[in-house]
Structures are given as structure tokens and as C-alpha cells.
Design an enzyme around this catalytic site. Sequence first.
Site, PDB file in Angstrom:
ATOM      1  N   TYR A   1      33.931  -2.312   5.256  1.00 49.67           N
ATOM      2  CA  TYR A   1      34.743  -1.122   5.570  1.00 49.67           C
ATOM      3  C   TYR A   1      33.885   0.155   5.553  1.00 49.67           C
ATOM      4  O   TYR A   1      34.000   1.018   6.423  1.00 49.67           O
ATOM      5  CB  TYR A   1      35.868  -1.052   4.546  1.00 49.67           C
ATOM      6  CG  TYR A   1      36.912   0.004   4.751  1.00 49.67           C
ATOM      7  CD1 TYR A   1      37.924  -0.146   5.701  1.00 49.67           C
ATOM      8  CD2 TYR A   1      36.933   1.144   3.950  1.00 49.67           C
ATOM      9  CE1 TYR A   1      38.911   0.816   5.855  1.00 49.67           C
ATOM     10  CE2 TYR A   1      37.914   2.113   4.095  1.00 49.67           C
ATOM     11  CZ  TYR A   1      38.900   1.946   5.051  1.00 49.67           C
ATOM     12  OH  TYR A   1      39.874   2.910   5.189  1.00 49.67           O
TER      13      TYR A   1
ATOM     14  N   LYS B   1      33.379   2.563   8.672  1.00 46.71           N
ATOM     15  CA  LYS B   1      33.820   3.958   8.624  1.00 46.71           C
ATOM     16  C   LYS B   1      32.650   4.937   8.793  1.00 46.71           C
ATOM     17  O   LYS B   1      32.831   6.053   9.295  1.00 46.71           O
ATOM     18  CB  LYS B   1      34.580   4.222   7.325  1.00 46.71           C
ATOM     19  CG  LYS B   1      35.946   3.511   7.269  1.00 46.71           C
ATOM     20  CD  LYS B   1      36.820   3.849   8.462  1.00 46.71           C
ATOM     21  CE  LYS B   1      38.294   3.555   8.225  1.00 46.71           C
ATOM     22  NZ  LYS B   1      39.109   3.803   9.432  1.00 46.71           N
TER      23      LYS B   1
HETATM   24  P1  NAP Z   1      48.163   0.690   6.872  1.00 43.71           P
HETATM   25  O1  NAP Z   1      49.390   1.185   6.171  1.00 43.71           O
HETATM   26  O2  NAP Z   1      47.646  -0.658   6.544  1.00 43.71           O
HETATM   27  O3  NAP Z   1      48.454   0.784   8.457  1.00 43.71           O
HETATM   28  C1  NAP Z   1      47.508   0.355   9.381  1.00 43.71           C
HETATM   29  C2  NAP Z   1      48.214   0.002  10.666  1.00 43.71           C
HETATM   30  O4  NAP Z   1      47.216  -0.433  11.605  1.00 43.71           O
HETATM   31  C3  NAP Z   1      49.199  -1.155  10.478  1.00 43.71           C
HETATM   32  O5  NAP Z   1      50.439  -0.848  11.082  1.00 43.71           O
HETATM   33  C4  NAP Z   1      48.501  -2.300  11.177  1.00 43.71           C
HETATM   34  O6  NAP Z   1      49.376  -3.227  11.790  1.00 43.71           O
HETATM   35  C5  NAP Z   1      47.717  -1.581  12.259  1.00 43.71           C
HETATM   36  N1  NAP Z   1      46.661  -2.428  12.790  1.00 43.71           N
HETATM   37  C6  NAP Z   1      45.787  -3.198  12.098  1.00 43.71           C
HETATM   38  N2  NAP Z   1      44.988  -3.875  12.929  1.00 43.71           N
HETATM   39  C7  NAP Z   1      45.365  -3.538  14.190  1.00 43.71           C
HETATM   40  C8  NAP Z   1      44.923  -3.927  15.473  1.00 43.71           C
HETATM   41  N3  NAP Z   1      43.930  -4.811  15.647  1.00 43.71           N
HETATM   42  N4  NAP Z   1      45.535  -3.393  16.556  1.00 43.71           N
HETATM   43  C9  NAP Z   1      46.557  -2.517  16.410  1.00 43.71           C
HETATM   44  N5  NAP Z   1      47.021  -2.120  15.211  1.00 43.71           N
HETATM   45  C10 NAP Z   1      46.441  -2.626  14.108  1.00 43.71           C
HETATM   46  O7  NAP Z   1      46.944   1.672   6.680  1.00 43.71           O
HETATM   47  P2  NAP Z   1      46.852   3.261   6.407  1.00 43.71           P
HETATM   48  O8  NAP Z   1      46.580   3.435   4.971  1.00 43.71           O
HETATM   49  O9  NAP Z   1      47.966   3.978   7.066  1.00 43.71           O
HETATM   50  O10 NAP Z   1      45.483   3.564   7.170  1.00 43.71           O
HETATM   51  C11 NAP Z   1      45.397   4.152   8.451  1.00 43.71           C
HETATM   52  C12 NAP Z   1      43.939   4.487   8.743  1.00 43.71           C
HETATM   53  O11 NAP Z   1      43.451   5.364   7.721  1.00 43.71           O
HETATM   54  C13 NAP Z   1      43.015   3.271   8.713  1.00 43.71           C
HETATM   55  O12 NAP Z   1      42.008   3.419   9.676  1.00 43.71           O
HETATM   56  C14 NAP Z   1      42.423   3.330   7.328  1.00 43.71           C
HETATM   57  O13 NAP Z   1      41.197   2.657   7.267  1.00 43.71           O
HETATM   58  C15 NAP Z   1      42.279   4.827   7.145  1.00 43.71           C
HETATM   59  N6  NAP Z   1      42.186   5.266   5.757  1.00 43.71           N
HETATM   60  C16 NAP Z   1      43.189   5.028   4.855  1.00 43.71           C
HETATM   61  C17 NAP Z   1      43.049   5.494   3.541  1.00 43.71           C
HETATM   62  C18 NAP Z   1      44.113   5.287   2.502  1.00 43.71           C
HETATM   63  O14 NAP Z   1      43.861   5.650   1.324  1.00 43.71           O
HETATM   64  N7  NAP Z   1      45.273   4.755   2.826  1.00 43.71           N
HETATM   65  C19 NAP Z   1      41.897   6.189   3.153  1.00 43.71           C
HETATM   66  C20 NAP Z   1      40.894   6.411   4.089  1.00 43.71           C
HETATM   67  C21 NAP Z   1      41.051   5.953   5.396  1.00 43.71           C
HETATM   68  P3  NAP Z   1      49.822  -4.590  10.994  1.00 43.71           P
HETATM   69  O15 NAP Z   1      50.383  -4.157   9.713  1.00 43.71           O
HETATM   70  O16 NAP Z   1      50.821  -5.211  11.895  1.00 43.71           O
HETATM   71  O17 NAP Z   1      48.577  -5.371  10.795  1.00 43.71           O
END
Ligand code: NAP
Length: 253
Positions: A154, A158
Site C-alpha cells: 500500500y 500510494k
Molecule cells: P473503503 O471504505 O474501503 O472504500 C473503498 C471503495 O473502493 C469501496 O467501495 C470498494 O468497493 C471500492 N473499490 C475497491 N476496489 C475497486 C476496484 N477495483 N474498482 C472499483 N472500485 C473499487 O475505503 P476508504 O477508506 O473510503 O478509502 C478511499 C480511498 O482513500 C482509498 O484509495 C484509500 O486507500 C484512501 N485512504 C483511506 C484512508 C483511511 O484512513 N480510510 C487513509 C488514507 C487513504 P468494494 O467494497 O465493493 O470492494
Amino acid sequence: MLTAEQRIAIVTGAARGIGAAIAQRLVEDGLGVALLDLDERGCMDLADRMTQAGGRAIGVGIDVTNEQAVTQAVERVTRELGAPTVLVNNAGVIRDNLLVRMSLDDWETVMAVHLRGAFLMTRAAQAQMVEERWGRIINISSTSALGNRGQANYAAAKAGIQGFTKTAAIELGRFGVTANAIAPGFIETEMTHATAARIGITFGELSDAVVKDIPAGRAGIPEDIAHAVSFFASEDASFVSGQVLYVAGGPKA
Ligand code: NAP
């Protein structure tokens, strides 16, 4: 020049979490928004609710790692909403493990969704932006880009997103297209709930431990990231490009 109301955005991974908040914010800003996600039902339901509330939105089921599906999705958005000139590459997954225990599959899955996905989506969407001589590419990185135990895959993806963003900014700037990255810190979503479950503690315990080191004294919420996206997507952000904005409640990512 088009007004916000005439602009169309694509947000990937928009069925829940940060992506859903970004889509909601851009709809509130007046843009038409296409919510793309593996979870077709989830993004269609959200889009329906946004439309019922007076916005313009559609949901499209897609795997962002599938080249053909990406091309078709961008064509569908263009047909049904209009030419997309804002792209938010937000879809993401985690497959955490210590490097010594990380499987090749876990490495490749994370690389594929974040890097291949962002590349395919950006390559497909930039054509409309170049034609319009206006575009906003916003890629979601992470504080993990600076290194994080258990996240070699990851962190690499990133960090890669940041290099990709800066290169897109250099190549597309002359066409009125900006590219910026947002690196969120600890944000409460299903992703961070899954992290707590994986290490065998409650989300509250994980949050308490992490928040101790966050100067703002709280965990982030998806709307914190959506607000930053709204800025980068705006007309007035045209001279801000190739940047990485850490949205993490403090200077230490
Ligand atoms: P999340 O709740 O897991 O949501 C991610 C979404 O992306 C899910 O709806 C998932 O669908 C979808 N997804 C995964 N693989 C995919 C694919 N191949 N094609 C299309 N859609 C896909 O995550 P989040 O926390 O909102 O994170 C959103 C972004 O922010 C990500 O890039 C994550 O790395 C980044 N981020 C998050 C955090 C944090 O603390 N939460 C911190 C830094 C960065 P399914 O559920 O159906 O698989």
C-alpha cells in the site's frame, strides 16, 4: 468556460466511505457526478438519492483495473451525463501484512487497484479534458506513502500515486488540466474498521491509539477529504498543480 453546473465529475470507489463523501460534496457544489464502484448496487442507490435531492448523478458498476470496462464506463458517463472534466481516483483496497509474510497476490492486488486503476481511468478521461482545455485530476494517496509497518504494498502504491500525479501535472498542464494528490491520514471508514478487525482490537481502541498522535485531537471523517477535493476541483485552483496535500490533522503525516 463552463460553470460548475455544466461540469461532470467521475469519482471511483464512490459506493461508500471517502468516495461517497467526495461524490456528495461535488453534487452539492453543482457538478454532475458519476459514481463508479465495484459495488454497482451501492453506487446506483447513492446516485438515486442524490438525484431525488435535486442533484445530477449516475452510478456505474466497474472494476477500475479492467481496461475495457474503464473505456466503456467513461463512454457511458459522456453519453448519459456529459463529458467528464473532473476525475477523482479514489478506489482503493488494503491487503496488509508484514513484508516477510506478504503474498505476491496481495502485492499485485494493491498495485493493480491503486496504480493500474488510476492510470487506466486517467488515460481514458484526459481526452475530454484536453479537448475542453480544462480538467482536474485528483488522486487519493495516503500518509502511508511515507512508510507504514505492515503496508509495503500500500505504501509503495500510494507513493507511486504521488509520482504519477506530478507527471500528469507536467504533461497535461499546457492543456489547462491540473493534477493533484490528497494524502489522507486516519479517516474513519470501513477500511480503517477492517484494519482494527485484522489486528484484533475494536475500532475505538485503534482510534484512541492513533488519535493520541494527531495534533487536531480527532480522527478524520470522509468530509475532511471531500472538502479538499472540492478545492482542487474548483475553477480558482487552476494555478495549483502537481501538489500533494496531506489532510491528516497535523504536519506529521
Ligand atoms: P473503503 O471504505 O474501503 O472504500 C473503498 C471503495 O473502493 C469501496 O467501495 C470498494 O468497493 C471500492 N473499490 C475497491 N476496489 C475497486 C476496484 N477495483 N474498482 C472499483 N472500485 C473499487 O475505503 P476508504 O477508506 O473510503 O478509502 C478511499 C480511498 O482513500 C482509498 O484509495 C484509500 O486507500 C484512501 N485512504 C483511506 C484512508 C483511511 O484512513 N480510510 C487513509 C488514507 C487513504 P468494494 O467494497 O465493493 O470492494
